[in-house]
Design an enzyme around this catalytic site. Structure first.
Site, PDB file in Angstrom:
ATOM      1  N   HIS A  18      26.803   1.427  22.032  1.00 50.25           N
ATOM      2  CA  HIS A  18      27.962   0.690  22.310  1.00 50.25           C
ATOM      3  C   HIS A  18      28.575   0.958  23.676  1.00 50.25           C
ATOM      4  O   HIS A  18      29.030   0.080  24.388  1.00 50.25           O
ATOM      5  CB  HIS A  18      28.926   0.402  21.189  1.00 50.25           C
ATOM      6  N   ASP A 115      34.004  -5.207  23.514  1.00 54.50           N
ATOM      7  CA  ASP A 115      32.494  -5.464  22.840  1.00 54.50           C
ATOM      8  C   ASP A 115      32.346  -6.089  21.603  1.00 54.50           C
ATOM      9  O   ASP A 115      33.342  -6.399  21.050  1.00 54.50           O
ATOM     10  CB  ASP A 115      31.941  -3.993  22.862  1.00 54.50           C
ATOM     11  N   GLN A 382      15.844  -7.000  16.958  1.00 59.31           N
ATOM     12  CA  GLN A 382      14.503  -6.683  17.602  1.00 59.31           C
ATOM     13  C   GLN A 382      13.269  -8.058  17.433  1.00 59.31           C
ATOM     14  O   GLN A 382      12.519  -8.010  18.453  1.00 59.31           O
ATOM     15  CB  GLN A 382      13.967  -5.412  17.430  1.00 59.31           C
TER      16      GLN A 382
HETATM   17  N1  UDP Z   1      16.458   5.577  25.853  1.00 55.91           N
HETATM   18  C1  UDP Z   1      16.064   6.683  26.894  1.00 55.91           C
HETATM   19  N2  UDP Z   1      15.067   7.624  26.227  1.00 55.91           N
HETATM   20  C2  UDP Z   1      14.520   7.382  25.305  1.00 55.91           C
HETATM   21  C3  UDP Z   1      14.996   6.528  24.269  1.00 55.91           C
HETATM   22  C4  UDP Z   1      15.764   5.631  24.521  1.00 55.91           C
HETATM   23  O1  UDP Z   1      16.675   6.571  27.959  1.00 55.91           O
HETATM   24  O2  UDP Z   1      13.673   8.332  25.000  1.00 55.91           O
HETATM   25  C5  UDP Z   1      17.525   4.719  26.587  1.00 55.91           C
HETATM   26  C6  UDP Z   1      16.713   3.181  26.732  1.00 55.91           C
HETATM   27  O3  UDP Z   1      16.441   3.594  28.087  1.00 55.91           O
HETATM   28  C7  UDP Z   1      17.680   2.256  26.666  1.00 55.91           C
HETATM   29  C8  UDP Z   1      18.346   2.654  25.436  1.00 55.91           C
HETATM   30  O4  UDP Z   1      18.131   4.152  25.358  1.00 55.91           O
HETATM   31  O5  UDP Z   1      18.524   2.274  27.506  1.00 55.91           O
HETATM   32  C9  UDP Z   1      18.013   1.936  24.172  1.00 55.91           C
HETATM   33  O6  UDP Z   1      18.560   1.037  23.955  1.00 55.91           O
HETATM   34  P1  UDP Z   1      17.745  -0.305  23.206  1.00 55.91           P
HETATM   35  O7  UDP Z   1      18.884  -1.475  23.241  1.00 55.91           O
HETATM   36  O8  UDP Z   1      16.493  -0.511  23.870  1.00 55.91           O
HETATM   37  O9  UDP Z   1      17.563   0.197  21.828  1.00 55.91           O
HETATM   38  P2  UDP Z   1      18.404   0.800  20.699  1.00 55.91           P
HETATM   39  O10 UDP Z   1      18.334   2.490  20.850  1.00 55.91           O
HETATM   40  O11 UDP Z   1      19.624   0.309  20.958  1.00 55.91           O
HETATM   41  O12 UDP Z   1      17.771   0.401  19.602  1.00 55.91           O
END
Ligand code: UDP
Length: 469
Positions: A18, A115, A382
């Site tokens: 967030h 948010d 997703q």
């Molecule tokens: N991310 C990253 N490295 C990793 C895994 C995730 O930088 O190994 C970052 C990715 O670039 C994105 C965020 O973490 O900005 C993940 O957000 P997303 O909304 O795709 O998925 P969530 O983690 O919220 O399920």
């Protein structure tokens, strides 16, 4: 009043997922629109990671970040309390601190942006006579469903996932029952009711900022604006301001994975990652590994501990790969334990595909890099994102999950990877992704639709300021 004199406060609920989108929004307001921004981050006793992260940030000098004193909800929850419910509780607990931080600012804000989990703070904005907006760091379709659950709740009986017909949302694509967001899975869980309340909260704000852009979801944005079936009918101001994604981190040292990518041909590597929290079963990790190996394509894979049997065996994620896998794939694969520099990797010219859990940030990062996807959704919204990418935009393929084993088998992984990386379908998807990237870039450019949306929000804030003074 020009932008330089405007001051906007943004409130973030706890959790990296967030805080990061809020920081990206704040930074854009400051760097592109020249607005002064104060970000108030709600913290809990579990927020150590956020506190460490906040200290490492390089943001515009116009952005000030304040980590609020931690709230304690431990006495009110049990191990079974769902994440959404805990978030809503934390935000409610933080309301007095938010109020006093705003009251104590030398030069108070001219507007509040909250948010998605913070609409309970709307009355604070009203108390200070401030316009108040909610930032939905997701797409318009998920936001519309979110706002519309209050209606579905009255119209539909029984479990959503067991409905025979798609869930109808006027004006936009229906939602397949099996694709509903997690809080809709159990109507008896408190998080379902909290989720409905959050959706109602959106309609009480002065406007919703959505992390999408006008050309990506024109029909859905219209439905979100004109959702007359909500009772009482509401017309919400909707501002598509995206795609807002994390910028590339400035770093003097090039990581090994980026050095490795430098050696690979253009568009030849598939990047595999399931976001910040996505985990697979131990068996699924093995099938994915065998599938990648069978495909004979170059890959980077961010490997995590499995969902089941994790720590009891080993806390090294690499120990869950099939025996000999690392050796057999050493010339084509690069395995990264736990976390990789995703934005930098996706932006590298050698990367030509992304096997992703379809989190909205990952999706936008893939679009911004023009990289086609294999959609492997796991949780939250997703599945909606995956449906949009495959069915509406044609920039992703979705592997079939074997219902008996609830698993994607190795042959299916091989087929999907080959399709994206080697075959005509992949080339077509890459072409479409490049077009999407260009439309996203247009949206964000000076005078582009997202730039103008943000400008309009700031104009409203200015108007309110003039009326108040
Ligand atoms: N991310 C990253 N490295 C990793 C895994 C995730 O930088 O190994 C970052 C990715 O670039 C994105 C965020 O973490 O900005 C993940 O957000 P997303 O909304 O795709 O998925 P969530 O983690 O919220 O399920």
């Amino acid at each position: 009043m020009d932008n330089a004199k405007l001051h906007v406060a943004i409130v973030s609920s706890p959790g990296m997922g967030h805080v990061i989108p809020v920081l990206v929004l704040g930074n854009r307001l400051a760097t592109v629109h020249g607005v002064r921004v104060t970000i108030l981050v709600i913290t809990t006793s579990n927020s150590d990671e956020e506190r460490r992260f906040l200290k490492t940030l390089t943001l515009s000098t116009l952005v000030r970040v304040i980590a609020l004193p931690p709230v304690d909800i431990s006495a009110k929850i049990t191990p079974a309390t769902a994440a959404v419910t805990q978030l809503c509780m934390s935000v409610r607990e933080a309301l007095p601190i938010i109020r006093s931080s705003i009251a104590s600012m030398n030069c108070g804000p001219d507007a509040l942006i909250l948010d998605l989990f913070c609409p309970s703070a709307i009355p604070i904005a009203r108390e200070f006579s401030l316009p108040v907006y909610v930032y939905a760091p997701t797409n318009a379709w998920s936001t519309t469903l979110f706002m519309y659950i209050q209606v579905l709740d009255k119209e539909i009986e029984g479990r959503y996932v067991e409905q025979k017909e798609p869930l109808r949302i006027p004006g936009c694509k229906s939602v397949r029952p099996e694709d509903v967001v997690d809080p809709m899975l159990d109507r008896n869980d408190q998080q379902y009711h909290d989720y409905i309340e959050l959706g109602i909260g959106l309609t009480r704000s002065d406007g919703i900022l959505v992390n999408t852009w006008a050309d990506l979801e024109p029909t859905t944005l219209k439905a979100l604006r004109e959702n007359e079936t909500l009772k009482p009918a509401v017309k919400v101001s909707v501002y598509p301001v995206g795609p807002l994604t994390r910028p590339v981190e400035p770093s003097s040292l090039k990581s090994k994975v980026l050095e490795w990518l430098d050696e690979q041909p253009v568009d030849s590597v598939i990047y595999v990652s399931f976001g910040s929290g996505g985990v697979l079963s131990a068996d699924q990790i093995k099938e994915l590994a065998f599938g990648l190996e069978l495909s004979q394509q170059r890959f980077i894979w961010v490997v995590r501990l499995p969902l089941d049997g994790g720590l009891s065996k080993s806390d090294d994620p690499l120990d869950y790969l099939p025996g000999g896998f690392l050796n057999r794939t050493k010339n084509v694969g690069f395995v990264v334990p736990l976390w990789a520099q995703q934005v930098e990797i996706l932006g590298h010219p050698s990367v030509g595909g992304f096997l992703s859990h379809c989190g909205w940030n990952s999706t936008l990062e893939s679009i911004s890099a023009g990289v086609p996807m294999i959609a492997w959704p796991l949780y939250a919204e997703q599945k909606l994102n995956a449906a949009m990418l495959t069915e509406d935009l044609g920039v992703a393929v979705r592997p079939e999950v074997l219902p008996t084993k609830k698993m994607v088998e190795r042959e299916e992984v091989e087929k999907m990877v080959r399709m994206v990386m080697q075959q005509k379908e992949g080339q077509e998807m890459r072409q479409k992704m490049k077009q999407l990237k260009s439309s996203a870039d247009d949206g964000l450019s000076n005078r582009g639709s997202s730039f103008i949306s943000m400008y309009n929000v700031l104009d409203e804030i200015r108007l309110n300021f003039r009326n108040q003074n």
